[in-house]
Design an enzyme around this catalytic site. Structure first.
Site, mmCIF file in Angstrom:
data_model
loop_
_atom_site.group_PDB
_atom_site.id
_atom_site.type_symbol
_atom_site.label_atom_id
_atom_site.label_comp_id
_atom_site.label_asym_id
_atom_site.label_seq_id
_atom_site.Cartn_x
_atom_site.Cartn_y
_atom_site.Cartn_z
ATOM 1 N N LYS A 46 0.813 -1.224 0.000
ATOM 2 C CA LYS A 46 0.000 0.000 0.000
ATOM 3 C C LYS A 46 0.848 1.276 0.000
ATOM 4 O O LYS A 46 1.886 1.327 0.659
ATOM 5 C CB LYS A 46 -0.881 -0.072 1.251
ATOM 6 C CG LYS A 46 -1.747 1.117 1.520
ATOM 7 C CD LYS A 46 -2.962 1.145 0.647
ATOM 8 C CE LYS A 46 -3.625 2.529 0.708
ATOM 9 N NZ LYS A 46 -4.246 2.906 -0.555
ATOM 10 N N ASN A 70 -11.827 4.720 -7.840
ATOM 11 C CA ASN A 70 -11.562 4.823 -6.410
ATOM 12 C C ASN A 70 -11.006 6.191 -6.092
ATOM 13 O O ASN A 70 -10.411 6.856 -6.943
ATOM 14 C CB ASN A 70 -10.610 3.724 -5.938
ATOM 15 C CG ASN A 70 -9.154 4.144 -6.020
ATOM 16 O OD1 ASN A 70 -8.654 4.877 -5.159
ATOM 17 N ND2 ASN A 70 -8.480 3.721 -7.079
ATOM 18 N N ALA A 71 -11.246 6.575 -4.857
ATOM 19 C CA ALA A 71 -10.728 7.852 -4.368
ATOM 20 C C ALA A 71 -10.305 7.667 -2.919
ATOM 21 O O ALA A 71 -10.752 8.367 -2.023
ATOM 22 C CB ALA A 71 -11.795 8.937 -4.486
ATOM 23 N N CYS A 131 -0.578 9.578 -8.120
ATOM 24 C CA CYS A 131 -1.870 9.364 -7.473
ATOM 25 C C CYS A 131 -2.816 10.506 -7.824
ATOM 26 O O CYS A 131 -2.520 11.664 -7.542
ATOM 27 C CB CYS A 131 -1.734 9.284 -5.962
ATOM 28 S SG CYS A 131 -3.347 9.150 -5.171
ATOM 29 N N LYS A 166 6.384 5.003 -10.780
ATOM 30 C CA LYS A 166 5.053 4.678 -11.302
ATOM 31 C C LYS A 166 4.457 5.891 -11.994
ATOM 32 O O LYS A 166 4.332 6.964 -11.393
ATOM 33 C CB LYS A 166 4.134 4.217 -10.153
ATOM 34 C CG LYS A 166 2.797 3.681 -10.633
ATOM 35 C CD LYS A 166 2.051 3.003 -9.486
ATOM 36 C CE LYS A 166 0.802 2.283 -9.959
ATOM 37 N NZ LYS A 166 0.151 1.554 -8.852
ATOM 38 N N GLY A 218 -9.228 -1.428 -13.647
ATOM 39 C CA GLY A 218 -9.980 -2.619 -14.022
ATOM 40 C C GLY A 218 -9.843 -2.921 -15.501
ATOM 41 O O GLY A 218 -9.158 -2.204 -16.245
ATOM 42 N N GLY A 244 -2.537 -2.459 -15.606
ATOM 43 C CA GLY A 244 -3.752 -1.788 -16.069
ATOM 44 C C GLY A 244 -4.715 -2.830 -16.596
ATOM 45 O O GLY A 244 -4.639 -3.225 -17.746
ATOM 46 N N GLY A 245 -5.563 -3.324 -15.722
ATOM 47 C CA GLY A 245 -6.630 -4.233 -16.146
ATOM 48 C C GLY A 245 -6.228 -5.669 -16.370
ATOM 49 O O GLY A 245 -7.007 -6.441 -16.931
ATOM 50 N N GLY A 266 -3.667 -5.760 -10.383
ATOM 51 C CA GLY A 266 -4.278 -4.784 -9.486
ATOM 52 C C GLY A 266 -5.706 -5.125 -9.145
ATOM 53 O O GLY A 266 -5.982 -6.032 -8.361
#
Lengths: 305, 263
Positions: A46, A70-71, A131, A166, A218, A244-245, A266
Site C-alpha cells: 500500500k 476509487n478515491a 496518485c 510509477k 480494471g 492496467g486491467g 491490481g
C-alpha cells in the site's frame, strides 16, 4: 522447464514477472489464504507516506462498466508505523516486498524513501508520482517532465536500491515523462496508474465519489495501458513494468509482448483473490506452448510486420 | 477463508427478495453470525465486482449456506433470478461477527439476553445468529423484525424456531403499525441491563435503534453495509469514520459497537 526469472536490474530479481499492484493487495497478509507468496515475483505494498493520512471521506468507490473508480486518497498510517509494526511481520515473506512511496512535497518523498532505504528486506521502492486522488499529491509531479525530474533526482540521491517510478496516464505524452524519469536516475518505470474519471448518480443529481473525480482501474483500462506500455518501451532503455486491467495470464503475456519486463495485477485481485498466484504458471504455459524457453523472451516480442 | 464454487440447490422467491440455498464440495470453514460472503455474479461488464451478502443460515453438515438477497441493482437482480443448478463462485467467510457470549469467562458484562432487530432484508444475518445463540449458547433471543409491509417479512417461521418474534410494518399490514423503535415490546426490555441489542437494516433504522439503546444504557451493535470492492481490508474503499479513524467495514466490521461510531 520455462525460466521465469525476471531481472529488473540494480539487484531486483524476481522469481517470475508477476507483482501485485499497490493498494490492491494490502500488505499481502490479507491474501494469505488465497495465494502462496512463493508463486509471486513480488508484492508492492500500500502507498506509504511520511506522515499518517486519513484518506478521503466515504464514498470512495464506484463500480463502472468492467471497472471501478476509487478515491481512497492514500490512507495509511505513515512510514514510521510501517517500519515499526508492519515491516517486521512481512519482511520475511517468501517473495520480494516492495514499498510504494507516496508524498505531496519533495521533502516528504525524500524523507520517506530514506527511511525505506534502511530496511534490509525491501529491495526496491515504487515511487508514486501519479496518485490522482490527493490534492497537490503525487500527480502534480507526475504530469510534467520538470516535476518528475525534480522528485526522481531528489529521491535518487537518498535511495540506493532499485528505484521504480510509477507513471500517470493522465498526461499528453507519457513517453516524455518516462524519458525524464530515466534521465533522472530511475531503474525502471511502472505504468499505468489509474485514469482520472468520474461517475454520477443521475437520480440523486450527485457525484458517486466524495471527491467528485477518482481513479479508474480494471479491465476497461487495459487497451490504454497496453498502448502506453508499447510506446514507453520503445522510448526508454530501462525495464518497463506493465499494469492496467490485467485479469489473466493471457493479459499478462500481452503486456510483455508489448514491451513489459514484468507486470502487476491490481483490481483483478478484488474479483479473484487467488489470481495473482496462478498467473506465473499461466505465463510458463504460454511460453511452453509457443516455444519460448524463458519468459524474458516475451518482452517486446510482438510481431508487427 | 476459502474461494469456492457453490451450486444453487434451491431458490425460493418473494416479490423483492429471494432465498438462495448453495452447496459446495469442500468443507465449510467455521462461519460466525454477522459474517458475510462475496459473490461473483457473472462475467457481465455491469457486475464487475463481487457483491457482499450476509450469511442467512449455515447447514454445516451439507456444506450449505443460505443467502437472503434483495433486488437492489443489476447484480442482486441476477442473483435473485438464478436457475437451480447454477454455479456461483463465493469467497467466505468475511468480516467480524456480532459479539457472542464468552463461554470461558464469567465477567459481569456478559450478555445474558439478546434482542435482534432487523429491518427489510437486514433481517438476513439474524436467523443464523439466533440459531447459533440457541444451539450453542442455550439462549433464546427476541427478534424484532420490521418492514414496509407484510411482503417484506419473510422467513418468519424459521425465526420462530429460535426465538420469540415481534414484527412491525409501516403500513400496518402485519404486526404493530410503525417502526421497530415504536414497538411495545421495547418498553419492557429497557430494564434488562444484561440485554445485548444487535441490529441490521437500513441506516436510518439502525440509527434510531442505536439512539434508543444508548438512551436505555444498553449495549448495542449494528451491522453496516458500505459500498465495498475487495471485502478483505485491502482496498480501503468501504471505510466508516469511527472513534479510531477510518475503519474498513469489510474487515474491521461489518459489526460495530455504537460507541465506536460517530452517528
Amino acid at each position: 522447464m520455462v525460466d521465469l526469472t525476471t531481472d529488473l536490474g540494480k539487484g531486483l530479481i524476481l522469481r517470475n514477472p508477476v507483482l501485485t499492484a499497490s493498494g490492491t493487495f494490502g500488505y499481502g497478509e490479507e491474501y494469505a489464504d488465497f495465494v502462496d507468496f512463493n508463486k509471486l515475483g513480488g508484492i508492492i505494498v500500500k502507498g506509504t507516506t511520511l506522515n499518517p493520512r486519513e484518506g478521503n471521506p466515504y464514498p470512495r468507490m464506484a463500480e463502472t462498466p468492467s471497472g471501478m473508480l476509487n478515491a481512497v486518497g492514500l490512507q495509511n498510517k505513515g512510514v514510521h508505523y510501517f517500519v515499526e509494526h508492519i515491516y517486521p511481520r512481512i519482511a520475511n515473506l517468501d517473495t520480494n516486498v516492495l514499498v510504494n512511496v507516496s508524498g505531496s512535497t519533495i521533502e516528504d518523498y525524500v524523507a520517506c524513501a530514506e527511511i525505506v532505504n534502511s530496511l534490509e528486506c525491501i529491495p526496491a521502492i515504487e515511487l508514486n508520482v501519479s496518485c490522482p486522488n490527493v490534492k497537490q499529491g503525487g500527480m502534480a509531479f507526475g504530469v510534467n517532465t520538470e516535476g518528475i525530474s525534480k522528485v526522481v533526482e531528489a529521491v535518487r540521491k537518498v535511495y540506493h536500491k532499485h528505484l521504480m517510478v510509477k507513471l500517470s496516464p493522465n498526461v499528453t505524452s507519457i513517453v516524455d515523462i518516462a524519458k525524464a524519469a530515466e534521465a533522472s536516475g530511475a531503474d525502471s518505470v511502472s505504468l499505468i496508474n489509474t485514469l482520472l474519471g468520474m461517475a454520477i448518480d443521475a437520480a440523486k443529481r450527485r457525484p458517486k465519489l466524495s471527491t467528485i473525480t477518482g481513479g479508474l482501474s480494471g479491465a476497461c483500462v487495459k487497451p490504454i495501458a497496453l498502448r502506453m506500455v508499447w510506446q514507453v518501451s520503445k522510448g526508454v532503455k530501462i525495464p518497463v513494468v506493465g499494469l492496467g486491467g490485467i485479469s489473466s495470464a493471457t493479459d499478462a503475456v500481452e503486456f510483455m509482448l508489448a514491451g513489459a519486463s514484468a507486470i502487476e495485477i491490481g483490481t483483478a485481485n478484488f474479483i479473484d483473490p487467488s489470481l495473482s498466484g496462478k498467473v506465473g504458471e499461466g505465463i510458463a504455459d504460454y511460453c511452453e506452448k509457443y516455444g519460448f524457453t524463458a519468459s524474458s523472451q516475451l518482452t517486446g516480442a510482438l510481431l508487427t510486420d | 477463508m476459502i474461494i469456492s464454487d457453490f451450486t444453487l440447490v434451491e431458490i425460493q422467491k418473494w416479490t423483492k427478495v429471494s432465498l438462495l440455498k448453495l452447496q459446495c464440495e469442500e468443507r465449510l470453514p467455521n462461519i460466525l453470525p454477522g459474517q458475510f460472503v462475496q459473490v461473483r455474479i457473472d462475467q457481465s461488464p455491469s457486475t464487475y465486482l463481487r457483491r457482499p451478502i450476509s450469511v442467512h443460515n449455515v447447514i454445516p453438515e451439507n456444506n450449505e449456506i443460505w443467502l437472503l438477497v434483495q433486488k437492489v441493482g443489476k447484480g442482486t437482480e441476477t442473483l435473485c433470478e438464478l436457475p437451480v443448478g447454477s454455479i456461483v463462485n463465493i469467497v467466505l467467510p468475511l468480516g467480524n461477527s456480532f459479539t457472542l457470549p464468552c463461554l470461558r469467562c464469567s465477567c459481569q458484562a456478559q450478555p445474558t439476553d439478546y434482542l435482534l432487530v432487523g429491518g427489510g432484508v437486514g433481517i438476513a444475518p439474524l436467523l443464523y445468529f439466533g440459531k447459533v445463540l440457541q444451539t450453542q449458547y442455550n439462549i433464546r433471543p427476541t427478534f424484532l423484525l420490521g418492514g414496509r409491509s407484510q411482503s417484506d417479512l419473510v422467513q418468519i417461521d424459521s425465526f420462530q424456531m429460535y426465538g420469540d418474534v415481534y414484527t412491525t410494518t409501516e403500513d400496518g399490514s402485519a404486526g404493530e403499525k410503525g417502526f421497530v423503535t415504536n414497538h411495545s415490546v421495547l418498553e419492557q426490555m429497557t430494564a434488562n441491563k444484561g440485554l445485548q441489542v444487535c441490529c441490521c437494516g437500513p441506516k436510518p433504522m439502525m440509527m434510531a435503534v442505536a439512539k434508543w439503546a444508548y438512551a436505555a444504557h444498553l449495549n448495542c451493535e449494528v451491522s453496516l453495509e458500505n459500498m465495498m470492492a475487495c471485502g478483505l481490508g485491502a482496498c480501503l474503499c468501504c471505510v466508516e469514520k469511527t472513534t479510531e479513524g477510518h475503519l474498513c467495514v469489510c474487515k474491521d466490521g461489518p459489526v460495530f459497537n455504537i460507541n465506536q461510531l460517530l452517528w
